[in-house]
Design a protein around this motif. Structure first.
Motif, mmCIF file in Angstrom:
data_model
loop_
_atom_site.group_PDB
_atom_site.id
_atom_site.type_symbol
_atom_site.label_atom_id
_atom_site.label_comp_id
_atom_site.label_asym_id
_atom_site.label_seq_id
_atom_site.Cartn_x
_atom_site.Cartn_y
_atom_site.Cartn_z
ATOM 1 N N ARG A 72 -3.473 10.114 -18.996
ATOM 2 C CA ARG A 72 -3.959 8.954 -19.746
ATOM 3 C C ARG A 72 -4.633 9.475 -21.001
ATOM 4 O O ARG A 72 -5.286 10.513 -20.964
ATOM 5 N N THR A 73 -4.523 8.727 -22.091
ATOM 6 C CA THR A 73 -5.195 9.129 -23.322
ATOM 7 C C THR A 73 -6.703 9.135 -23.095
ATOM 8 O O THR A 73 -7.266 8.133 -22.662
ATOM 9 N N PRO A 74 -7.373 10.272 -23.352
ATOM 10 C CA PRO A 74 -8.812 10.322 -23.095
ATOM 11 C C PRO A 74 -9.602 9.464 -24.093
ATOM 12 O O PRO A 74 -9.165 9.260 -25.221
ATOM 13 N N GLN A 75 -10.725 8.978 -23.635
ATOM 14 C CA GLN A 75 -11.653 8.245 -24.513
ATOM 15 C C GLN A 75 -12.844 9.161 -24.745
ATOM 16 O O GLN A 75 -13.549 9.494 -23.803
ATOM 17 N N VAL A 76 -13.070 9.549 -26.000
ATOM 18 C CA VAL A 76 -14.083 10.560 -26.265
ATOM 19 C C VAL A 76 -15.386 9.893 -26.688
ATOM 20 O O VAL A 76 -15.386 8.958 -27.496
ATOM 21 N N ARG A 77 -16.491 10.385 -26.109
ATOM 22 C CA ARG A 77 -17.790 9.781 -26.428
ATOM 23 C C ARG A 77 -18.779 10.766 -27.033
ATOM 24 O O ARG A 77 -19.892 10.382 -27.368
ATOM 25 N N SER A 78 -18.395 12.065 -27.115
ATOM 26 C CA SER A 78 -19.349 13.007 -27.696
ATOM 27 C C SER A 78 -18.603 14.196 -28.266
ATOM 28 O O SER A 78 -17.382 14.310 -28.136
ATOM 29 N N ARG A 79 -19.346 15.102 -28.906
ATOM 30 C CA ARG A 79 -18.759 16.254 -29.573
ATOM 31 C C ARG A 79 -18.316 17.319 -28.578
ATOM 32 O O ARG A 79 -17.346 18.027 -28.820
ATOM 33 N N ASP A 80 -19.028 17.465 -27.463
ATOM 34 C CA ASP A 80 -18.638 18.424 -26.429
ATOM 35 C C ASP A 80 -18.314 17.639 -25.164
ATOM 36 O O ASP A 80 -19.086 17.641 -24.207
ATOM 37 N N PRO A 81 -17.169 16.956 -25.158
ATOM 38 C CA PRO A 81 -16.933 15.931 -24.133
ATOM 39 C C PRO A 81 -17.069 16.431 -22.701
ATOM 40 O O PRO A 81 -17.559 15.700 -21.848
ATOM 41 N N LEU A 82 -16.652 17.673 -22.408
ATOM 42 C CA LEU A 82 -16.668 18.091 -21.009
ATOM 43 C C LEU A 82 -18.047 18.580 -20.586
ATOM 44 O O LEU A 82 -18.250 18.894 -19.417
ATOM 45 N N TRP A 83 -18.971 18.702 -21.511
ATOM 46 C CA TRP A 83 -20.292 19.202 -21.142
ATOM 47 C C TRP A 83 -21.289 18.087 -20.853
ATOM 48 O O TRP A 83 -22.225 18.263 -20.104
ATOM 49 N N ASN A 84 -21.129 16.964 -21.529
ATOM 50 C CA ASN A 84 -22.152 15.946 -21.358
ATOM 51 C C ASN A 84 -21.525 14.591 -21.071
ATOM 52 O O ASN A 84 -21.874 13.603 -21.695
ATOM 53 N N ASP A 85 -20.581 14.599 -20.132
ATOM 54 C CA ASP A 85 -20.007 13.339 -19.680
ATOM 55 C C ASP A 85 -19.460 12.544 -20.855
ATOM 56 O O ASP A 85 -19.679 11.346 -20.955
ATOM 57 N N GLY A 86 -18.791 13.260 -21.756
ATOM 58 C CA GLY A 86 -18.356 12.615 -22.985
ATOM 59 C C GLY A 86 -16.952 12.044 -22.915
ATOM 60 O O GLY A 86 -16.409 11.635 -23.939
ATOM 61 N N VAL A 87 -16.331 12.044 -21.735
ATOM 62 C CA VAL A 87 -15.003 11.447 -21.623
ATOM 63 C C VAL A 87 -15.147 10.144 -20.876
ATOM 64 O O VAL A 87 -15.545 10.127 -19.703
ATOM 65 N N GLY A 88 -14.872 9.057 -21.536
ATOM 66 C CA GLY A 88 -15.026 7.742 -20.934
ATOM 67 C C GLY A 88 -13.926 7.450 -19.939
ATOM 68 O O GLY A 88 -12.978 8.235 -19.801
ATOM 69 N N PRO A 89 -14.008 6.330 -19.239
ATOM 70 C CA PRO A 89 -12.933 5.935 -18.320
ATOM 71 C C PRO A 89 -11.663 5.718 -19.120
ATOM 72 O O PRO A 89 -11.715 5.166 -20.226
ATOM 73 N N PRO A 90 -10.533 6.166 -18.609
ATOM 74 C CA PRO A 90 -9.293 6.069 -19.372
ATOM 75 C C PRO A 90 -8.903 4.620 -19.626
ATOM 76 O O PRO A 90 -9.304 3.719 -18.893
ATOM 77 N N ALA A 91 -8.133 4.454 -20.663
ATOM 78 C CA ALA A 91 -7.658 3.121 -21.014
ATOM 79 C C ALA A 91 -6.707 2.613 -19.936
ATOM 80 O O ALA A 91 -6.417 3.314 -18.964
ATOM 81 N N ALA A 92 -6.230 1.410 -20.138
ATOM 82 C CA ALA A 92 -5.340 0.796 -19.155
ATOM 83 C C ALA A 92 -4.075 1.647 -18.983
ATOM 84 O O ALA A 92 -3.805 2.564 -19.752
ATOM 85 N N GLU A 93 -3.302 1.312 -17.954
ATOM 86 C CA GLU A 93 -2.011 1.958 -17.715
ATOM 87 C C GLU A 93 -1.226 2.062 -19.020
ATOM 88 O O GLU A 93 -1.214 1.140 -19.824
ATOM 89 N N GLU A 94 -0.617 3.192 -19.227
ATOM 90 C CA GLU A 94 0.189 3.293 -20.433
ATOM 91 C C GLU A 94 1.518 3.949 -20.099
ATOM 92 O O GLU A 94 1.608 4.762 -19.193
ATOM 93 N N GLU A 95 2.525 3.555 -20.832
ATOM 94 C CA GLU A 95 3.819 4.223 -20.693
ATOM 95 C C GLU A 95 3.774 5.481 -21.547
ATOM 96 O O GLU A 95 3.245 5.465 -22.652
ATOM 97 N N ILE A 96 4.328 6.558 -21.026
ATOM 98 C CA ILE A 96 4.312 7.808 -21.773
ATOM 99 C C ILE A 96 5.700 8.055 -22.343
ATOM 100 O O ILE A 96 6.682 8.125 -21.610
#
Lengths: 601, 190
Positions: free
Chosen positions: A526-550
């Motif tokens: 799923r396309t990630p939703q980014v919420r901060s500059r160091d997303p994997l360090w401070n919970d910066g990846v939001g819940p993924p968007a709705a189902e998507e076709e790839i």
């Protein structure tokens, strides 16, 4: 359009598999596979240019040596420079761009996947065409800078210079096309929430480098077109007998040549801006300043070309302006150094091999940078120009800066690309041998140069005091060669039996570490939703968007066809008009086949 | 239309970046032309040969092609099939007239003894205007390809970005000619 089944989130190893076989690599438009192709090709040319360097060092090991004759020596240092800069360092850098940029920005591929494959084939064909000159009457021997009118048909008879022009025209076009693609990719394909001031530093530096490439290569292209016409059709661009001015070449060349220095070093700066925070467990100190200083280096890089031409005698005003601008460019570069040091300050530092190479870069590039500031003063430069002091300077920048950075990146991202670690013990042997080897090779060159040893001469007489420096340099080059062999052994061994690595073995902060190692063909489920500059360090990846076709682009052979047409056209310039026309026809047909191919991308 | 971070379509941004790169290409040619102006050692010299009235006419034709290009894009965006066909073809034809004018000029110069390798003027003039002419020719081929698509009814409003990108290129090539016309022709007397 190839559709991929939506996969289980998280550790999605083997979710979408690649087709196998050589044909799948030839027709690939996948950014990760193209990245690997760039990387492997670059490594092969790195070895070729390294062998050329060893031959040069063996020739210079003793005074009056007769291992190489002058003409061969000229060809070797010309091809060593060209191959290292354009066919080794740039493609290895491009390998990193290709593999990492879409992963770091949360995209499924680059903006124009087929164009990306086309860039690779142009680079490869250009490199092969230029290197094939060894088989057809000799390589170019006028230096990578190819100063006019040493390159005229009078002073460079034979086809060496023609191979230079045609090979670099192809490879240069490939670089421009790739850079255009990455500009669009980075500006347009960022995941939601990934604003420009959250983009990882490596991707930022790729963007700066891409702008440098599209602006710096055209003047060089015009320069080689002029040279082609001078040599083949008797025009007078660089021909003093017809009123032309050989200095024009130097301007056109260095307007390209100096930004080229930043084109090869900024990716390395980007790499260690990722490595140092990860192994210090601290966010990059002063992220915006590191970004802005990188951009500023890019801008200033276009205003300093004439510092390569102080000895031409452009006059006090021009020399002063270019000297001032050159000194100025040391400031943003120094700022970066302090940012990296401040990032480490107070961090929980782990000296894994990637980190050793990154710290090595800071030390070695500083030496090269300081001697660079010395050249920026015209009176000092007039003493140093055309001596081994300059050779020492730019090898500290290019090997001590760029290559150490690229090695750092190889140890850092190898687990992401292959799912396995490079061996740490061999890695440390590789680092220390490299570190000792390059310092032994390049540091004595400062002294040899200050004692007056000229560059680009195939030998020197005994009794001038050059013997000790040169023998030391040759021994150092041998040690560096051993280091490279250790690295190759490590690479091959770890590919087969390296320790398995998980998705994020180093605890990195950027998006590429959120997908499996190696990543699936579509990168992210799923396309990630980014919420901060160091997303994997401070919970910066939001819940993924709705189902998507790839949707992933289909493989295509048209990029290869068009690039093959371009190669035929270029080779035709040496063979005859019918071959030129054939190449043009293949190109035009290929472009139409490409345009009307019923796929996305 | 795919979502993009900036809202600008990928194709359009690619063309803008390409135009940036092309600026450096033409800047190098123009700078060389200016640096070598008046430095030919033998004639014929620019003032002996350049036919400013004739080139003014072809310049006017090329500038008008930018107008028809705008009308073509507008027609495609509105879904006006007839307008799309007419104006795309008209733009291409105007481009052909311009290149034809250049061919007449080149052969006239050659007849007057100004071969490519005659002097510095011939070297810089033929390469600079030749590069531009090659760009116009590529644009004509592109426009004719789009015209064939409209004839087959395969260029609806949903694909107007294809025409917009071609238009960006076409306008850029026109703007370059305004500079070349000024530098080479209008400034030739001084």
């Amino acid at each position: 359009m190839a559709k991929i089944e939506a996969a289980v989130p998280g550790e999605g190893r083997g979710v979408s598999t690649y087709a196998g076989g050589v044909w799948s690599w030839i027709t690939t438009v996948d950014h990760k596979r193209i990245g690997i192709l760039y990387f492997v090709s670059g490594l092969v040319f790195f070895l070729v240019a390294g062998v050329e360097a060893m031959l040069i060092r063996l020739q210079l090991a003793a005074p009056g040596n007769t291992l190489l004759d002058p003409a061969t020596y000229n060809q070797l240092f010309t091809m060593h420079g060209l191959t290292m800069v354009l066919f080794a360092v740039m493609p290895i850098g491009a390998g990193f761009f290709n593999y990492l940029v879409p992963l770091q920005i949360g995209a499924r591929d680059v903006a124009f996947p087929r164009l990306n494959a086309f860039s690779y084939w142009l680079f490869l064909f250009g490199a092969l065409l230029l290197n094939s000159s060894f088989l057809f009457g000799g390589a170019p021997g006028a230096g990578w800078f190819a100063y006019a009118n040493l390159t005229s048909s009078q002073y460079s008879p034979g086809h060496g210079m023609d191979f230079y022009i045609l090979g670099l025209a192809l490879a240069g076009a490939g670089s421009i096309v790739a850079a255009l693609n990455f500009i669009v990719t980075i500006l347009n394909l960022r995941a939601p929430g990934l604003s420009m001031m959250r983009v990882p530093l490596f991707t930022w530096m790729t963007l700066v480098v891409s702008f440098l490439i599209i602006l710096a290569f055209p003047p060089f292209t015009i320069g080689i077109v002029f040279l082609l016409f001078d040599r083949m059709f008797g025009t007078f661009f660089f021909e003093p007998l017809g009123g032309g001015d050989p200095i024009l070449w130097q301007h056109l060349f260095w307007i390209f040549g100096h930004p080229e220095v930043y084109i090869v070093v900024l990716p390395a700066f980007g790499i260690i801006s990722e490595v140092i925070p990860t192994f210090s467990r601290k966010p990059l100190f002063g992220y915006p300043v590191v970004v802005y200083s990188g951009v500023l280096i890019g801008f200033l890089g276009f205003g300093v070309w004439a510092h390569h031409m102080f000895s031409v005698g452009l006059g006090p005003l021009a020399n002063s302006v270019f000297a001032g601008l050159t000194m100025l460019i040391a400031i943003p570069t120094g700022v970066k150094m302090f940012n990296w040091i401040a990032t480490m300050w107070g961090g929980a530092i782990r000296f894994r091999t990637a980190m050793l190479f990154a710290v090595g870069l800071i030390a070695m590039f500083t030496i090269g940078g300081l001697s660079g500031v010395m050249h920026s003063s015209p009176p000092a430069d007039l003493q140093q120009t055309d001596t081994y002091f300059v050779v020492a300077h730019f090898h500290y920048v290019l090997f001590g800066g760029t290559m150490l950075g690229l090695f750092s990146g190889m140890y850092y991202w190898f687990p992401k690309v292959t799912g396995r670690f490079l061996d740490e013990r061999l890695g440390k042997v590789h680092f220390w041998l490299t570190f000792i080897g390059i310092n032994l090779t390049f540091f004595p060159m400062h002294f040899a140069g200050l004692h007056g040893m000229p560059r680009r001469t195939f030998t020197y007489p005994a009794g001038l005091g050059f013997e000790g420096y040169n023998l030391t340099s040759t021994v150092g080059a041998g040690i560096t060669l051993v280091a490279v062999l250790v690295f190759l052994y490590n690479l091959i061994r770890s590919l087969r039996s390296g320790e398995p690595a998980g998705a994020n073995p180093w605890g990195g902060a950027t998006l590429e570490w959120s997908t499996s190692s190696p990543p699936p063909a579509h990168n992210f489920d799923r396309t990630p939703q980014v919420r901060s500059r160091d997303p994997l360090w401070n919970d910066g990846v939001g819940p993924p968007a709705a189902e998507e076709e790839i949707h992933m682009p289909n493989p295509s052979y048209w990029p290869l066809v068009v690039a093959g047409g371009a190669l035929t056209l270029a080779a035709g310039a040496l063979i005859g008009l019918p071959v030129v026309l054939l190449g043009a026809a293949v190109m035009v047909g290929g472009i139409y086949g490409w345009a009307f191919e019923p796929i996305h991308g | 239309m795919e979502r993009t971070s900036t809202g600008v379509p990928n194709e359009k941004m690619l063309m803008w970046a390409f135009i940036g790169s092309e600026c450096m290409l033409f800047a190098s040619l123009i700078a060389t032309y200016l640096a070598y102006r008046g430095r030919s050692l033998v004639g014929p010299y620019p003032e002996d040969l350049l036919n400013i009235p004739f080139i003014t006419v072809t310049t006017f034709v090329l500038l008008m092609s930018s107008l028809t290009m705008v009308l073509a894009l507008s027609a495609v965006q509105r879904g006006d099939a007839r307008g799309s066909r007419v104006f795309l073809l008209l733009t291409a034809v105007l481009g052909i007239i311009f290149v034809g004018g250049q061919a007449i000029e080149f052969s006239h110069f050659a007849g007057e003894g100004l071969g490519l390798s005659r002097n510095l003027f011939s070297s810089t003039f033929f390469l600079t205007t030749g590069f531009h002419g090659a760009h116009v020719t590529a644009g004509v081929i592109w426009l004719l390809s789009l015209w064939v698509l409209t004839m087959r009814g395969r260029l609806g409003p949903e694909k107007s970005v294809k025409v917009e990108v071609a238009g960006l290129y076409w306008h850029f090539v026109d703007v370059v000619w305004i500079v070349l016309f000024t530098v080479i022709y209008l400034m030739s007397g001084s």
